[in-house]
Design an enzyme around this catalytic site. Structure first.
Site, mmCIF file in Angstrom:
data_model
loop_
_atom_site.group_PDB
_atom_site.id
_atom_site.type_symbol
_atom_site.label_atom_id
_atom_site.label_comp_id
_atom_site.label_asym_id
_atom_site.label_seq_id
_atom_site.Cartn_x
_atom_site.Cartn_y
_atom_site.Cartn_z
ATOM 1 N N HIS A 25 0.841 -1.199 0.000
ATOM 2 C CA HIS A 25 0.000 0.000 0.000
ATOM 3 C C HIS A 25 0.880 1.256 0.000
ATOM 4 O O HIS A 25 0.694 2.160 -0.821
ATOM 5 C CB HIS A 25 -0.908 -0.058 1.236
ATOM 6 C CG HIS A 25 -1.751 1.149 1.453
ATOM 7 N ND1 HIS A 25 -3.102 1.154 1.248
ATOM 8 C CD2 HIS A 25 -1.446 2.397 1.860
ATOM 9 C CE1 HIS A 25 -3.594 2.348 1.524
ATOM 10 N NE2 HIS A 25 -2.598 3.126 1.898
ATOM 11 N N GLU A 26 1.867 1.274 0.915
ATOM 12 C CA GLU A 26 2.753 2.442 1.010
ATOM 13 C C GLU A 26 3.607 2.591 -0.242
ATOM 14 O O GLU A 26 3.886 3.705 -0.681
ATOM 15 C CB GLU A 26 3.656 2.341 2.249
ATOM 16 C CG GLU A 26 2.905 2.354 3.576
ATOM 17 C CD GLU A 26 1.960 3.544 3.722
ATOM 18 O OE1 GLU A 26 2.284 4.634 3.223
ATOM 19 O OE2 GLU A 26 0.887 3.372 4.324
ATOM 20 N N HIS B 102 1.688 4.492 -2.901
ATOM 21 C CA HIS B 102 1.831 5.955 -2.774
ATOM 22 C C HIS B 102 3.208 6.394 -3.283
ATOM 23 O O HIS B 102 3.332 7.365 -4.024
ATOM 24 C CB HIS B 102 1.745 6.366 -1.300
ATOM 25 C CG HIS B 102 0.402 6.180 -0.671
ATOM 26 N ND1 HIS B 102 -0.726 6.795 -1.146
ATOM 27 C CD2 HIS B 102 0.022 5.480 0.431
ATOM 28 C CE1 HIS B 102 -1.759 6.468 -0.357
ATOM 29 N NE2 HIS B 102 -1.325 5.668 0.594
#
Ligand code: ZN
Length: 386
Positions: free
Chosen positions: A66-67, A70
């Site tokens: 997820h990170e 980004h």
């Protein structure tokens, strides 16, 4: 972050783990290990706990993915990713700057939840084609729900969550003002925080046990949403005001053609501040040097009417700040030159006043705490200016 240590790099990004994360890792391992052991008694205790650990590590890999979502979008915009950290509440990617346009900000914010949603859909596809229930399918199905929760929770539209950043980008796009976006999304984040705290407390009214985790998340939202709105406000102050706006009203500036008597009477005696040194300017207000108040003692008082300021002026090599420089840039210049005061000059080179770091910081402090009383003026320190 306190208690974090570096464990390596991911795609060139420094990767940190907070000590609080190990507590979560242990809890999740025991919890999943227990669940797997109960569902599949044939596994035995050790194997179940090991599979619990694998599930926990996969959970955190999901957070990392997820990170990274980004981070990759940010990197494609030329933004440097300073670090990715895992901590109690999940993960955090920190960037060296923000996106330049609202649509770029939108894509950085939405990328994380999209990755989580993608993993969820991928796992559901695999699970739909699997026919039998096994420890592996149990873990994959757990992982699928975790990624769905990760996507949906982060899409809650309040800062500091991804949904808050999406909201910020939308308000920024509509109003054209990134600060309005932050303030709005920060407020919504605070509302969400109170809502979560309220929801967590409701069971008490019904005679039950409060939901501590919900309350904790609410508190986390409240804290960080307020902080986000605050820093946006400070940033706006820093970029909206210029150096000329904050020069000292009583700047130590004297014309070189004054006599020492006039200098003493008009500038030194009765001055609310005890300046040790004055900037000396010519008839066009251009900087020619500085005069130290102590140096006037070398001249007999009877000669003060015959001696001009120019005669005691020593050359000064000081950079000047342009009057229209933003407060932020002015403070950065002070930092770079290791100065606490610098003269501010207009476009013709005329000195308009002295910019003091302390005065600028005081303005920022007032912005942060509007009710706070002004501190007594700091001692003048124009001494290391030569
Ligand atoms: Zn995210």
């Amino acid at each position: 972050m306190n208690g974090s240590f570096r464990v390596g790099s991911l795609f060139g990004i420094p990767f940190y783990v907070n000590t609080s994360w190990f507590i979560v890792l242990a809890l999740v391992t025991l919890n999943y290990g227990g669940q797997l052991g109960a569902t599949f008694p044939e596994l035995g205790g050790t194997a179940a706990t090991l599979l619990g650990l694998v599930s926990a590590l996969l959970l955190f890999s999901s957070v990392l993915a997820h990170e990274l979502g980004h981070s990759f979008v940010a990197m494609s915009q030329g933004i440097e990713v300073k670090s990715i950290s895992l901590f109690l509440f999940g993960g955090l990617a920190s960037f060296d700057r923000e996106s330049k346009t609202p649509s770029q900000a939108f894509w950085v914010a939405i990328a994380g939840p999209l990755v989580s949603l993608g993993i969820f859909l991928g796992l559901r596809l695999i699970l739909n084609s699997a026919s039998t229930l096994s420890p592996v399918t149990a873990i994959l199905s757990l992982l699928a729900s975790i990624n769905l929760v990760l996507a949906l929770f982060n899409l809650i539209p309040g800062l500091p969550l991804d949904g808050g950043n999406v909201l910020k980008a939308i308000v920024w796009k509509i109003t054209g003002d990134p600060y309005k976006g932050v303030v709005f999304a920060g407020r919504v984040g605070q509302v969400m925080g109170w809502l979560a705290i309220g929801l967590g407390l409701i069971p008490i009214l019904l005679g039950g046990v409060p939901q501590l985790w919900t309350i904790l998340i609410g508190w986390f939202l409240l804290q960080n949403a307020g902080r986000a709105a605050q820093s946006a406000k400070i940033e706006r102050t820093l970029s909206n005001r210029t150096a000329a706006d904050v020069v000292s009203p009583n700047s130590p500036i004297v014309r070189q053609d004054l006599t020492l008597r006039e200098f003493a009477n008009q500038h030194v005696i009765g001055n609310s501040r005890e300046w040790k040194r004055f900037l000396v300017v010519d008839g066009d207000k251009k900087l020619v040097g500085a005069i130290a108040v102590d140096d006037t003692r070398a001249v007999a008082t009877s000669d003060w009417v015959k001696t001009t300021v120019a005669e005691l002026t020593k050359p000064l090599s000081l950079e000047t700040i342009a009057a229209n420089t933003s407060l932020l840039e002015a403070l950065q210049t002070m930092e770079r030159l290791a100065q606490s005061e610098l003269p501010v000059a207009d476009e013709n080179g005329a000195i308009v006043g002295l910019f003091e770091k302390n005065t600028a910081l005081e303005i920022l402090r007032e912005e942060r705490e509007p009710d706070r009383k002004r501190e007594p003026e700091p001692e003048p320190t124009l001494t290391k200016a030569e």
